[in-house]
Design a protein around this motif. Structure first.
Motif, PDB file in Angstrom:
ATOM      1  N   ASP A 259      78.492 173.855 -37.873  1.00 56.27           N
ATOM      2  CA  ASP A 259      79.201 172.909 -37.004  1.00 56.27           C
ATOM      3  C   ASP A 259      80.183 173.630 -36.085  1.00 56.27           C
ATOM      4  OD1 ASP A 259      77.851 170.713 -37.915  1.00 56.27           O
ATOM      5  OD2 ASP A 259      79.457 169.949 -39.186  1.00 56.27           O
TER       6      ASP A 259
ATOM      7  N   SER B 159      80.215 166.944 -26.585  1.00 54.73           N
ATOM      8  CA  SER B 159      79.848 167.054 -27.985  1.00 54.73           C
ATOM      9  C   SER B 159      78.388 167.462 -28.035  1.00 54.73           C
ATOM     10  CB  SER B 159      80.065 165.713 -28.695  1.00 54.73           C
ATOM     11  OG  SER B 159      79.713 165.789 -30.065  1.00 54.73           O
TER      12      SER B 159
ATOM     13  N   LEU C 109      78.210 174.689 -33.168  1.00 55.35           N
ATOM     14  CA  LEU C 109      77.958 173.562 -32.268  1.00 55.35           C
ATOM     15  C   LEU C 109      79.183 173.260 -31.409  1.00 55.35           C
ATOM     16  CD1 LEU C 109      76.022 171.102 -34.634  1.00 55.35           C
ATOM     17  CD2 LEU C 109      75.076 172.770 -33.022  1.00 55.35           C
TER      18      LEU C 109
ATOM     19  N   ALA D 155      74.874 168.461 -30.725  1.00 57.52           N
ATOM     20  CA  ALA D 155      74.260 168.469 -32.053  1.00 57.52           C
ATOM     21  C   ALA D 155      72.793 168.829 -31.916  1.00 57.52           C
ATOM     22  CB  ALA D 155      74.411 167.115 -32.735  1.00 57.52           C
TER      23      ALA D 155
ATOM     24  N   PRO E  23      76.743 165.075 -34.397  1.00 56.15           N
ATOM     25  CA  PRO E  23      76.026 165.409 -35.633  1.00 56.15           C
ATOM     26  C   PRO E  23      75.668 164.160 -36.454  1.00 56.15           C
ATOM     27  CG  PRO E  23      77.762 167.006 -35.263  1.00 56.15           C
ATOM     28  CD  PRO E  23      77.939 165.925 -34.218  1.00 56.15           C
TER      29      PRO E  23
END
Length: 462
Positions: free
Chosen positions: A94, A240, A97, A242, A438
């Motif tokens: 994460d 963002s 990411l 994912a 995510p």
């Protein structure tokens, strides 16, 4: 040397803003071979020793006495365009990411060649990543992905092929000198083709307007009829990101069960996943989403510089539809859109894309899209991938995840690419409204599992 900027490529430059950037990219994930500690440093050094070639040495010039054009430059800063980063000890996937999302946020500097890449070490489980971004005005998703694959090896030998930005394109076939009369005839022919293209597009649009006024159910592509949703919140600079990988052959079997395509399966599970994600976050919508799905206009072997795409705008599934019913609704809608696009000439399809991008950009820049209907709710793009396993300096490519653009108040982009035996998804969102991508990826995986069960398939043994 200069090169005129075609209308669609110019539109990507004109509609761009700090919050609505129009660069596209990808995150490539590699598995390090044992005992090769300096492998990442070797790749960075090899990339910095390369020289950018067209279109990666283009700088746009939009103002001045001449028409907008690209100018080739010979100087570049290898330390700026090829970065070397490392995650701290104990970092998670994460964290990778989040780093890629941060790198994806800023606009590319238009006073420099329109690309950047970073080689990222310290990824968990003995891996490293390469994140690269390029302006959409010089490359589209399909040709960009082809270049990324071409910059990799099909063997695990310790070699570093030239990266995408240093790969030359085939020279166009030489043409004999043409007379002035022939050049004038070509210009007239081109103008007539554009007029015919505009005619095809405008007639189709008029039919949609009349159907809407008569409250008929609209079929085919439906740009600018979407209802607002969380994906249409005003764009902010933050992003963002994912990823998700699904089994490719199994997805094909699911599609065959429902008489649908592989792309229909992907669109259906993204649609279901988005509805589930919004329900879980207390923002459920009561209307179907409308997606923009880019369609490549490249013929086999077409390596032309620039973007060659059109688009369809299918209505997706009803919010409460089950997995089987949703994929049938999606497949029918996509088929209707493709049939409509198929009735256009190639010139009309390209003109259609130029007009839509321009209108969407105008709505965003004037904020009319906050009161009028947005162009769509999200973008879903499927770009061709590669079947063979690829390597870089002996490291195996594990996955390739697109990292695409957000612009014109469309705050979610899901782009997917097939690689070897998987379908790799890259989700990019406007973090001001969609900061938990995510979670969206997990919802999309659950939606796929539900669709697989509806097709009567059992999960593969682990």
């Amino acid at each position: 040397m200069t090169k005129p900027i075609p209308p669609l490529d110019l539109s990507w430059l004109l509609i761009e803003s700090p919050a609505g950037t129009t660069h596209v990219g990808a995150m490539l994930l590699f598995e390090k071979p044992a005992g090769r500690a300096p492998i990442v440093r070797e790749i960075v050094d090899a990339y910095r020793a390369c020289t950018p070639v067209p279109p990666f040495n283009y700088v746009p010039e939009l103002l001045g006495r001449s028409a907008p054009h690209f100018r080739e430059v010979t100087d570049w800063d290898p330390y700026y365009h090829v970065g070397h980063l490392a995650l701290p000890a104990g970092a998670s996937y994460d964290d990778l990411l989040r780093l890629v999302a941060d790198l994806h946020e800023p606009q590319l500097d238009r006073d420099r060649p329109l690309f950047r890449c970073w080689v990222i070490d310290g990824v968990p489980d003995g891996m490293f990543a390469i994140y690269t971004k390029t302006h959409h005005s010089i490359i589209d998703g399909e040709s960009g992905l082809r270049r990324l694959y071409a910059g990799l090896s099909t063997t695990d030998r310790r070699t570093v092929p030239p990266p995408a930005f240093a790969l030359g394109t085939p020279e166009p076939p030489a043409h004999s000198a043409t007379s002035l009369a022939a050049r004038i005839a070509d210009s007239v022919r081109g103008a007539l083709m554009q007029v015919e293209a505009l005619n095809q597009v405008s007639v189709g649009a008029l039919r949609k307007v009349l159907a809407g006024a008569l409250r008929s159910r609209l079929e085919g592509s439906l740009p600018f009829v979407a209802q607002h949703g969380p994906t249409n919140a005003p764009l902010h600079i933050g992003r963002s990101f994912a990823t998700l990988s699904l089994p490719l052959d199994e997805m094909r079997r699911v599609g065959r069960h429902f008489g649908a395509t592989l792309n229909d399966v992907a669109v259906s599970v993204i649609d279901a996943g988005l509805h589930a994600y919004l329900r879980e976050t207390g923002r459920a919508v009561a209307h179907p989403f409308i997606a923009m799905c880019p369609v490549s206009m490249r013929a086999d072997g077409d390596t032309a510089i620039g973007t060659r795409v059109s688009a369809i705008f299918p209505r997706l599934g009803d919010p409460g539809a089950g997995a089987a019913e949703r994929i049938r609704q999606v497949a029918d809608s996509v088929a209707s859109c493709k049939k409509e696009l198929g009735r256009m000439s190639s010139e009309a399809a390209m003109t259609y894309a130029v007009g839509l991008v321009a209108l969407a950009g105008l709505g965003a820049s004037t904020h009319l899209d906050r009161v009028a209907r947005p162009a769509c709710n999200l973008v879903i793009s499927n770009v061709a991938g590669a079947k063979e396993t690829r390597y870089l300096n002996g490291a195996r490519l594990v996955g390739i995840y697109p990292v695409s653009a957000l612009a014109a108040s469309i705050g979610l982009n899901a782009t997917l690419a097939s690689y070897h035996d998987s379908m790799d998804f890259g989700f990019v969102g406007n973090s001001a409204a969609l900061d938990g991508l995510p979670q969206l990826a997990r919802c999309t995986r659950r939606a796929y599992e539900e669709l697989r069960e509806a097709a009567g398939l059992q999960p593969a043994a682990v």
